[in-house]
Scaffold this motif. Structure first.
Motif, PDB file in Angstrom:
ATOM      1  N   TRP A 136      35.747 105.982  78.761  1.00 30.28           N
ATOM      2  CA  TRP A 136      36.352 104.673  78.993  1.00 30.28           C
ATOM      3  C   TRP A 136      37.058 104.205  77.727  1.00 30.28           C
ATOM      4  N   PHE A 137      38.307 103.799  77.887  1.00 26.17           N
ATOM      5  CA  PHE A 137      39.131 103.282  76.791  1.00 26.17           C
ATOM      6  C   PHE A 137      39.131 101.760  76.864  1.00 26.17           C
ATOM      7  N   GLU A 138      38.684 101.115  75.794  1.00 24.74           N
ATOM      8  CA  GLU A 138      38.612  99.651  75.738  1.00 24.74           C
ATOM      9  C   GLU A 138      39.518  99.139  74.619  1.00 24.74           C
ATOM     10  N   PRO A 139      40.671  98.566  74.942  1.00 23.26           N
ATOM     11  CA  PRO A 139      41.548  98.027  73.897  1.00 23.26           C
ATOM     12  C   PRO A 139      40.954  96.761  73.286  1.00 23.26           C
ATOM     13  N   ILE A 140      41.128  96.609  71.994  1.00 25.31           N
ATOM     14  CA  ILE A 140      40.654  95.426  71.277  1.00 25.31           C
ATOM     15  C   ILE A 140      41.874  94.624  70.827  1.00 25.31           C
ATOM     16  N   GLY A 141      41.913  93.339  71.171  1.00 23.81           N
ATOM     17  CA  GLY A 141      43.031  92.500  70.766  1.00 23.81           C
ATOM     18  C   GLY A 141      44.146  92.492  71.800  1.00 23.81           C
ATOM     19  N   ASP A 142      45.318  92.052  71.368  1.00 24.11           N
ATOM     20  CA  ASP A 142      46.480  91.875  72.241  1.00 24.11           C
ATOM     21  C   ASP A 142      47.295  93.164  72.264  1.00 24.11           C
ATOM     22  N   TRP A 143      47.346  93.820  73.418  1.00 20.56           N
ATOM     23  CA  TRP A 143      48.093  95.072  73.543  1.00 20.56           C
ATOM     24  C   TRP A 143      49.424  94.881  74.262  1.00 20.56           C
ATOM     25  N   GLY A 144      49.694  93.683  74.764  1.00 19.42           N
ATOM     26  CA  GLY A 144      50.999  93.387  75.328  1.00 19.42           C
ATOM     27  C   GLY A 144      51.295  94.124  76.619  1.00 19.42           C
ATOM     28  N   LEU A 159      35.490 116.284  79.526  1.00 16.13           N
ATOM     29  CA  LEU A 159      36.852 115.894  79.178  1.00 16.13           C
ATOM     30  C   LEU A 159      37.001 115.634  77.685  1.00 16.13           C
ATOM     31  N   SER A 160      38.266 115.538  77.241  1.00 13.24           N
ATOM     32  CA  SER A 160      38.589 115.343  75.829  1.00 13.24           C
ATOM     33  C   SER A 160      39.450 114.101  75.642  1.00 13.24           C
ATOM     34  N   ALA A 161      39.396 113.556  74.428  1.00 15.85           N
ATOM     35  CA  ALA A 161      40.341 112.532  73.993  1.00 15.85           C
ATOM     36  C   ALA A 161      41.317 113.175  73.016  1.00 15.85           C
ATOM     37  N   ARG A 162      42.388 112.456  72.700  1.00 16.12           N
ATOM     38  CA  ARG A 162      43.361 112.921  71.715  1.00 16.12           C
ATOM     39  C   ARG A 162      43.713 111.761  70.792  1.00 16.12           C
ATOM     40  N   ALA A 192      45.767 114.010  82.868  1.00 16.77           N
ATOM     41  CA  ALA A 192      45.911 113.230  81.641  1.00 16.77           C
ATOM     42  C   ALA A 192      46.086 111.761  82.001  1.00 16.77           C
ATOM     43  N   ALA A 193      45.518 110.895  81.176  1.00 14.73           N
ATOM     44  CA  ALA A 193      45.693 109.452  81.337  1.00 14.73           C
ATOM     45  C   ALA A 193      45.905 108.845  79.962  1.00 14.73           C
ATOM     46  N   LEU A 194      46.721 107.798  79.884  1.00 14.59           N
ATOM     47  CA  LEU A 194      47.031 107.178  78.596  1.00 14.59           C
ATOM     48  C   LEU A 194      47.631 105.799  78.824  1.00 14.59           C
ATOM     49  N   TRP A 195      47.709 105.026  77.743  1.00 13.23           N
ATOM     50  CA  TRP A 195      48.403 103.744  77.751  1.00 13.23           C
ATOM     51  C   TRP A 195      49.747 103.928  77.059  1.00 13.23           C
ATOM     52  N   GLN A 196      50.826 103.522  77.736  1.00 13.67           N
ATOM     53  CA  GLN A 196      52.159 103.632  77.165  1.00 13.67           C
ATOM     54  C   GLN A 196      52.758 102.236  76.998  1.00 13.67           C
ATOM     55  N   PRO A 197      53.007 101.799  75.755  1.00 13.85           N
ATOM     56  CA  PRO A 197      53.621 100.488  75.550  1.00 13.85           C
ATOM     57  C   PRO A 197      54.996 100.414  76.208  1.00 13.85           C
ATOM     58  N   LYS A 198      55.350  99.219  76.689  1.00  5.37           N
ATOM     59  CA  LYS A 198      56.646  99.056  77.348  1.00  5.37           C
ATOM     60  C   LYS A 198      57.788  99.199  76.353  1.00  5.37           C
ATOM     61  N   GLN A 199      57.618  98.606  75.172  1.00  9.29           N
ATOM     62  CA  GLN A 199      58.660  98.670  74.156  1.00  9.29           C
ATOM     63  C   GLN A 199      58.439  99.881  73.252  1.00  9.29           C
ATOM     64  N   HIS A 214      58.107 107.098  74.245  1.00 10.41           N
ATOM     65  CA  HIS A 214      57.066 107.523  75.185  1.00 10.41           C
ATOM     66  C   HIS A 214      55.803 107.895  74.407  1.00 10.41           C
ATOM     67  N   ALA A 215      55.281 106.923  73.672  1.00 11.38           N
ATOM     68  CA  ALA A 215      54.033 107.137  72.939  1.00 11.38           C
ATOM     69  C   ALA A 215      52.856 106.909  73.872  1.00 11.38           C
ATOM     70  N   GLY A 216      51.872 107.786  73.805  1.00 13.05           N
ATOM     71  CA  GLY A 216      50.660 107.641  74.601  1.00 13.05           C
ATOM     72  C   GLY A 216      49.488 107.291  73.713  1.00 13.05           C
ATOM     73  N   LEU A 217      48.895 106.119  73.923  1.00 19.20           N
ATOM     74  CA  LEU A 217      47.761 105.656  73.127  1.00 19.20           C
ATOM     75  C   LEU A 217      46.474 105.805  73.937  1.00 19.20           C
ATOM     76  N   GLY A 218      45.397 106.113  73.236  1.00 20.10           N
ATOM     77  CA  GLY A 218      44.133 106.360  73.928  1.00 20.10           C
ATOM     78  C   GLY A 218      44.216 107.496  74.917  1.00 20.10           C
ATOM     79  N   PRO A 219      44.968 108.565  74.623  1.00 16.88           N
ATOM     80  CA  PRO A 219      45.141 109.621  75.625  1.00 16.88           C
ATOM     81  C   PRO A 219      43.855 110.403  75.851  1.00 16.88           C
ATOM     82  N   MET A 220      43.660 110.812  77.088  1.00 16.57           N
ATOM     83  CA  MET A 220      42.501 111.627  77.449  1.00 16.57           C
ATOM     84  C   MET A 220      42.931 112.683  78.456  1.00 16.57           C
TER      85      MET A 220
END
Length: 503
Positions: A345-353, A177-180, A373-380, A253-259
């Protein structure tokens, strides 16, 4: 390199083809390199209108087919830093075929920035490629080599190639698999936007270095960003990532840590596949450690229609696309060796809300396509003309980095029980279940809008683990959301299995 890797490049190129030409990222008189060097370039870039990457190439390179492009290889003896016998060395990818975008690459030595120049003599070319003028073509990307398996051989450790894709391996593994760098509007009806890495800065490692630092500048119609990757190879290869994002517009619709990965079929989903292999996939499930302390396991599917799953959370502990099945007999593919593909494995550091882990499962009829595809999408939304800082780690290895005291689901099997019912057979492993009185273990299974029956839990004497099985009525259902776990005295002793069944 495989066909799926090449296909990734085509998506980015087609998305950028109608946009204006980009200027090179590096200023003509570069100041001394500093921690904020690339960040300031990204901030300045975002303040200007987007300009598409430089795609100008001689026709002989632009019109290469797949096999012709694969015949162009970087000469290993010309690798950056090879003569100095440093613990890392770098080889470069030629432009051509799908990879038309120019990527500029620089070396950083004692805060001094110098370009890595394209030299035709650094490449080996296959026959019948035609001729083109000798010119500064730049590169398509690069790969880092390091002695991760044997001290006297520099294995390929990671590669940055195509849009903002990159991937890596740990000791004893093969690429999967790949990250982006960033995902924008994934799964949205208006179409996805593919940001691109347009320049890299490679910090020269010390003679005894155990890590290497790569800086990257990303650009897209909607945002620019800078990255600092600290790459540490080993039994698990770890990327420490510092990201500064500068949106040109509000990113809803930003995707963070996308894979991205591939799931073609497996024991839970092989009804449409006539294949000698029992399973074909780079990843078999999505694992989530959520902010509420739950550990979730979601087996992957190759559905008939696009499926989007959203797992709302606050300050997630992490998530990843995992390859849990490590037995050759589960795949029986001598060439692809799916059992050696890494988990990520995606490990967030700090407060991601607040936000959500989002999973996208895309139908595919060929295993060459990444359909997961999997990713973290902030609510705001991430607001325009602002700086957004994110720090996280990417772990490439056999498993999630956190100690897991709960039993884990290792296999999901599904079969028919007549036309109206499905039998689910779930296998679990874990020290938490060893020596436990079978009468004390209870299977807890729930389903939305469907009846569950015949719940059975029992030790599996062959695997040394446990088995949970149940039947679910499926007649007339378009989809069913299922949830299951094992409990002892009403307390969970396993992670939570979640699944979306579709016909």
């Amino acid at each position: 390199m495989n066909r799926r890797q090449l296909l990734r490049g085509s998506a980015a190129v087609s998305a950028a083809a109608i946009l204006p030409r980009a200027a090179h990222a590096q200023p003509s008189a570069a100041p001394p390199f500093s921690p904020s060097y690339v960040r300031e370039l990204a901030r300045a870039l975002a303040a200007k209108p987007f300009a598409a990457p430089d795609e100008k190439l001689p026709d002989a390179l632009k019109n290469l087919n797949y096999d012709q492009y694969r015949s162009i290889r970087f000469a290993p003896e010309k690798a950056l830093w090879r003569a100095e016998k440093l613990p890392f060395e770098v080889q470069f990818f030629h432009r051509g075929f799908f990879y038309k975008n120019r990527v500029d690459i620089f070396q950083v030595v004692d805060r001094s920035v110098t370009p890595v120049s394209y030299r035709r003599d650094d490449f080996l070319f296959g026959e019948g490629l035609g001729q083109w003028p000798d010119a500064d073509l730049g590169f398509a990307g690069f790969r880092i080599h390091a002695p991760i398996n044997k001290p006297d051989y520099y294995d390929e450790l990671c590669v940055f190639l195509g849009a903002s894709y990159f991937r890596a391996v740990a000791k004893g593994q093969t690429y999967g698999l790949s990250a982006r760098g960033l995902a924008i509007d994934t799964g949205e009806s208006k179409g996805e936007e593919f940001p691109v890495f347009k320049a890299f800065w490679l910090e020269k490692p010390a003679l005894n270095a155990s890590s290497m630092v790569v800086h990257a500048l990303l650009d897209s119609k909607s945002a620019a960003a800078s990255y600092r990757f600290t790459i540490r190879p080993g039994q698990t290869t770890v990327f420490d990532v510092e990201m500064a994002l500068y949106p040109r517009v509000d990113l809803e619709h930003a995707g963070l840590g996308p894979m991205t990965s591939m799931f073609f079929f497996g024991p839970n989903d092989r009804k449409d596949f006539d294949d000698f292999r029992p399973a074909v996939h780079d990843s078999d499930g999505l694992s989530i450690f959520n902010g509420r302390g739950e550990q979730l396991w979601r087996p992957l599917n190759n559905p008939h229609d696009l499926q989007v799953s959203s797992f709302a959370d606050v300050n997630p502990g992490g998530f990843g696309l995992m390859q849990r099945e490590r037995n050759y007999l589960a795949y029986q593919d001598l060439e692809s060796s799916f059992e050696t593909r890494p988990s990520l494995w995606f490990e967030p550091i700090g407060d991601w809300g607040e936000g959500a882990v989002k999973l996208f499962e895309i139908p595919t009829k060929e295993e060459v396509h990444d359909n997961i595809a999997a990713l973290w999408q902030p609510k705001q939304p991430l607001t325009a003309k602002s700086e957004h800082i994110f720090t996280y780690r990417l772990h490439w290895g056999t498993d999630a980095p956190k100690a897991d005291a709960l039993a884990r689901f290792t296999r999901t099997g599904i079969g028919s029980r007549g036309d109206d019912s499905k039998l689910f057979v779930l296998e679990l492993m874990g020290d938490r279940l060893k020596g436990v009185d079978p009468k004390a273990i209870k299977g807890v299974v729930t389903a939305e809008k469907a009846d569950i029956s015949n719940i059975v839990t029992q030790p599996n004497p062959v695997t040394g683990g446990w088995r949970l099985s149940f039947q679910c009525s499926v007649k007339g259902q378009a989809s069913i959301e299922l949830r299951a776990f094992l409990a002892q005295n009403d307390a969970p002793v396993s992670e939570v299995w979640i699944y979306r069944w579709t016909p």
